[in-house]
Design a protein around this motif. Sequence first.
Motif, PDB file in Angstrom:
ATOM      1  N   MET A   1      80.523 -42.275  16.859  1.00  0.00           N
ATOM      2  CA  MET A   1      81.950 -42.354  17.185  1.00  0.00           C
ATOM      3  C   MET A   1      82.646 -43.430  16.360  1.00  0.00           C
ATOM      4  O   MET A   1      83.792 -43.268  15.967  1.00  0.00           O
ATOM      5  CB  MET A   1      82.146 -42.587  18.683  1.00  0.00           C
ATOM      6  N   ILE A   2      81.933 -44.503  16.077  1.00  0.00           N
ATOM      7  CA  ILE A   2      82.502 -45.576  15.250  1.00  0.00           C
ATOM      8  C   ILE A   2      82.733 -45.071  13.828  1.00  0.00           C
ATOM      9  O   ILE A   2      83.777 -45.338  13.225  1.00  0.00           O
ATOM     10  CB  ILE A   2      81.579 -46.810  15.258  1.00  0.00           C
ATOM     11  N   ILE A   3      81.781 -44.327  13.294  1.00  0.00           N
ATOM     12  CA  ILE A   3      81.926 -43.755  11.953  1.00  0.00           C
ATOM     13  C   ILE A   3      83.125 -42.809  11.922  1.00  0.00           C
ATOM     14  O   ILE A   3      83.963 -42.882  11.017  1.00  0.00           O
ATOM     15  CB  ILE A   3      80.632 -43.023  11.517  1.00  0.00           C
ATOM     16  N   LEU A   4      83.227 -41.941  12.916  1.00  0.00           N
ATOM     17  CA  LEU A   4      84.366 -41.016  12.982  1.00  0.00           C
ATOM     18  C   LEU A   4      85.676 -41.780  13.084  1.00  0.00           C
ATOM     19  O   LEU A   4      86.672 -41.417  12.443  1.00  0.00           O
ATOM     20  CB  LEU A   4      84.206 -40.056  14.164  1.00  0.00           C
ATOM     21  N   TYR A   5      85.697 -42.856  13.851  1.00  0.00           N
ATOM     22  CA  TYR A   5      86.909 -43.683  13.980  1.00  0.00           C
ATOM     23  C   TYR A   5      87.331 -44.238  12.621  1.00  0.00           C
ATOM     24  O   TYR A   5      88.491 -44.124  12.236  1.00  0.00           O
ATOM     25  CB  TYR A   5      86.655 -44.833  14.961  1.00  0.00           C
ATOM     26  N   TRP A   6      86.390 -44.825  11.889  1.00  0.00           N
ATOM     27  CA  TRP A   6      86.735 -45.413  10.596  1.00  0.00           C
ATOM     28  C   TRP A   6      87.160 -44.350   9.590  1.00  0.00           C
ATOM     29  O   TRP A   6      88.070 -44.580   8.788  1.00  0.00           O
ATOM     30  CB  TRP A   6      85.603 -46.273  10.044  1.00  0.00           C
TER      31      TRP A   6
ATOM     32  N   TYR B   1      81.047 -45.192   0.712  1.00  0.00           N
ATOM     33  CA  TYR B   1      79.909 -45.610   1.539  1.00  0.00           C
ATOM     34  C   TYR B   1      79.929 -47.113   1.826  1.00  0.00           C
ATOM     35  O   TYR B   1      79.837 -47.533   2.977  1.00  0.00           O
ATOM     36  CB  TYR B   1      78.599 -45.205   0.843  1.00  0.00           C
ATOM     37  N   ASN B   2      79.996 -47.933   0.783  1.00  0.00           N
ATOM     38  CA  ASN B   2      79.923 -49.393   0.981  1.00  0.00           C
ATOM     39  C   ASN B   2      81.110 -49.922   1.773  1.00  0.00           C
ATOM     40  O   ASN B   2      80.966 -50.863   2.558  1.00  0.00           O
ATOM     41  CB  ASN B   2      79.803 -50.114  -0.366  1.00  0.00           C
ATOM     42  N   GLU B   3      82.266 -49.329   1.583  1.00  0.00           N
ATOM     43  CA  GLU B   3      83.439 -49.738   2.346  1.00  0.00           C
ATOM     44  C   GLU B   3      83.244 -49.408   3.827  1.00  0.00           C
ATOM     45  O   GLU B   3      83.569 -50.208   4.701  1.00  0.00           O
ATOM     46  CB  GLU B   3      84.680 -49.041   1.793  1.00  0.00           C
ATOM     47  N   LEU B   4      82.691 -48.233   4.100  1.00  0.00           N
ATOM     48  CA  LEU B   4      82.400 -47.835   5.473  1.00  0.00           C
ATOM     49  C   LEU B   4      81.384 -48.791   6.097  1.00  0.00           C
ATOM     50  O   LEU B   4      81.542 -49.236   7.238  1.00  0.00           O
ATOM     51  CB  LEU B   4      81.879 -46.396   5.496  1.00  0.00           C
ATOM     52  N   LYS B   5      80.355 -49.148   5.343  1.00  0.00           N
ATOM     53  CA  LYS B   5      79.340 -50.083   5.847  1.00  0.00           C
ATOM     54  C   LYS B   5      79.962 -51.437   6.170  1.00  0.00           C
ATOM     55  O   LYS B   5      79.659 -52.046   7.195  1.00  0.00           O
ATOM     56  CB  LYS B   5      78.208 -50.250   4.843  1.00  0.00           C
ATOM     57  N   ARG B   6      80.861 -51.915   5.326  1.00  0.00           N
ATOM     58  CA  ARG B   6      81.541 -53.187   5.580  1.00  0.00           C
ATOM     59  C   ARG B   6      82.396 -53.114   6.842  1.00  0.00           C
ATOM     60  O   ARG B   6      82.462 -54.075   7.615  1.00  0.00           O
ATOM     61  CB  ARG B   6      82.404 -53.590   4.391  1.00  0.00           C
TER      62      ARG B   6
ATOM     63  N   LYS C   1      69.901 -47.655   6.256  1.00  0.00           N
ATOM     64  CA  LYS C   1      69.136 -46.491   6.700  1.00  0.00           C
ATOM     65  C   LYS C   1      69.838 -45.788   7.870  1.00  0.00           C
ATOM     66  O   LYS C   1      69.975 -44.561   7.866  1.00  0.00           O
ATOM     67  CB  LYS C   1      67.729 -46.922   7.122  1.00  0.00           C
ATOM     68  N   THR C   2      70.289 -46.558   8.846  1.00  0.00           N
ATOM     69  CA  THR C   2      70.955 -45.976  10.014  1.00  0.00           C
ATOM     70  C   THR C   2      72.258 -45.309   9.611  1.00  0.00           C
ATOM     71  O   THR C   2      72.562 -44.201  10.075  1.00  0.00           O
ATOM     72  CB  THR C   2      71.206 -47.057  11.079  1.00  0.00           C
ATOM     73  N   LEU C   3      73.029 -45.944   8.745  1.00  0.00           N
ATOM     74  CA  LEU C   3      74.281 -45.343   8.288  1.00  0.00           C
ATOM     75  C   LEU C   3      73.999 -44.040   7.544  1.00  0.00           C
ATOM     76  O   LEU C   3      74.659 -43.027   7.794  1.00  0.00           O
ATOM     77  CB  LEU C   3      75.063 -46.311   7.400  1.00  0.00           C
ATOM     78  N   SER C   4      73.016 -44.051   6.667  1.00  0.00           N
ATOM     79  CA  SER C   4      72.676 -42.836   5.918  1.00  0.00           C
ATOM     80  C   SER C   4      72.261 -41.700   6.841  1.00  0.00           C
ATOM     81  O   SER C   4      72.711 -40.562   6.677  1.00  0.00           O
ATOM     82  CB  SER C   4      71.541 -43.116   4.934  1.00  0.00           C
ATOM     83  N   ILE C   5      71.424 -42.001   7.818  1.00  0.00           N
ATOM     84  CA  ILE C   5      70.967 -40.976   8.765  1.00  0.00           C
ATOM     85  C   ILE C   5      72.147 -40.405   9.549  1.00  0.00           C
ATOM     86  O   ILE C   5      72.283 -39.184   9.695  1.00  0.00           O
ATOM     87  CB  ILE C   5      69.897 -41.553   9.713  1.00  0.00           C
ATOM     88  N   ASN C   6      73.012 -41.288  10.056  1.00  0.00           N
ATOM     89  CA  ASN C   6      74.163 -40.839  10.839  1.00  0.00           C
ATOM     90  C   ASN C   6      75.123 -40.006  10.000  1.00  0.00           C
ATOM     91  O   ASN C   6      75.639 -38.993  10.472  1.00  0.00           O
ATOM     92  CB  ASN C   6      74.885 -42.027  11.475  1.00  0.00           C
ATOM     93  N   LEU C   7      75.356 -40.417   8.761  1.00  0.00           N
ATOM     94  CA  LEU C   7      76.241 -39.650   7.882  1.00  0.00           C
ATOM     95  C   LEU C   7      75.658 -38.267   7.603  1.00  0.00           C
ATOM     96  O   LEU C   7      76.394 -37.269   7.616  1.00  0.00           O
ATOM     97  CB  LEU C   7      76.497 -40.404   6.579  1.00  0.00           C
ATOM     98  N   LYS C   8      74.348 -38.197   7.365  1.00  0.00           N
ATOM     99  CA  LYS C   8      73.709 -36.895   7.118  1.00  0.00           C
ATOM    100  C   LYS C   8      73.816 -35.998   8.345  1.00  0.00           C
ATOM    101  O   LYS C   8      74.073 -34.797   8.214  1.00  0.00           O
ATOM    102  CB  LYS C   8      72.241 -37.087   6.721  1.00  0.00           C
ATOM    103  N   GLU C   9      73.637 -36.563   9.533  1.00  0.00           N
ATOM    104  CA  GLU C   9      73.750 -35.767  10.758  1.00  0.00           C
ATOM    105  C   GLU C   9      75.180 -35.287  10.970  1.00  0.00           C
ATOM    106  O   GLU C   9      75.404 -34.121  11.328  1.00  0.00           O
ATOM    107  CB  GLU C   9      73.275 -36.581  11.963  1.00  0.00           C
ATOM    108  N   LEU C  10      76.149 -36.162  10.756  1.00  0.00           N
ATOM    109  CA  LEU C  10      77.553 -35.773  10.914  1.00  0.00           C
ATOM    110  C   LEU C  10      77.939 -34.699   9.901  1.00  0.00           C
ATOM    111  O   LEU C  10      78.696 -33.773  10.216  1.00  0.00           O
ATOM    112  CB  LEU C  10      78.463 -36.995  10.794  1.00  0.00           C
ATOM    113  N   GLU C  11      77.408 -34.809   8.690  1.00  0.00           N
ATOM    114  CA  GLU C  11      77.669 -33.790   7.673  1.00  0.00           C
ATOM    115  C   GLU C  11      76.997 -32.468   8.049  1.00  0.00           C
ATOM    116  O   GLU C  11      77.600 -31.396   7.946  1.00  0.00           O
ATOM    117  CB  GLU C  11      77.167 -34.263   6.302  1.00  0.00           C
TER     118      GLU C  11
END
Length: 113
Positions: free
Chosen positions: A31-36, A46-51, A59-69
């Motif tokens: 939900m945080i990723i979707l919010y941003w 990617y790096n801006e989203l991580k910041r 690793k967690t960001l990559s996994i979540n992005l792949k799942e959301l995609e």
Amino acid sequence: MSIEDCSPTGIDIKDTDFGYTLSLIGGKYKMIILYWLAEYKPAIRYNELKRCIGTISHKTLSINLKELESDKLIVRTEYPQIPPKVEYSLSNRGKSLIPVLNMMCEWGGKNRI
């Protein structure tokens, strides 16, 4: 639609509409990723989203992005250049979830203890 319609008694929650929705946006970061992604229109790298998230590992960001995609909630756009450039944005399906997230935010603002 009532709660009973969304999660009827005697049925495993994962087999309900409510369970399906939770499977898409559940977890600590989705939900945080979707919010941003909603905040940074039309796209964010990617790096801006991580910041923006701060406390998430690569690793967690990559996994979540792949799942959301994979769930067709976000779109990953890769540009063929050096260094590689990848941007993420909400798909139309992902955009349709933003009002739900906004309602959750409003509820939290009204009911915070």
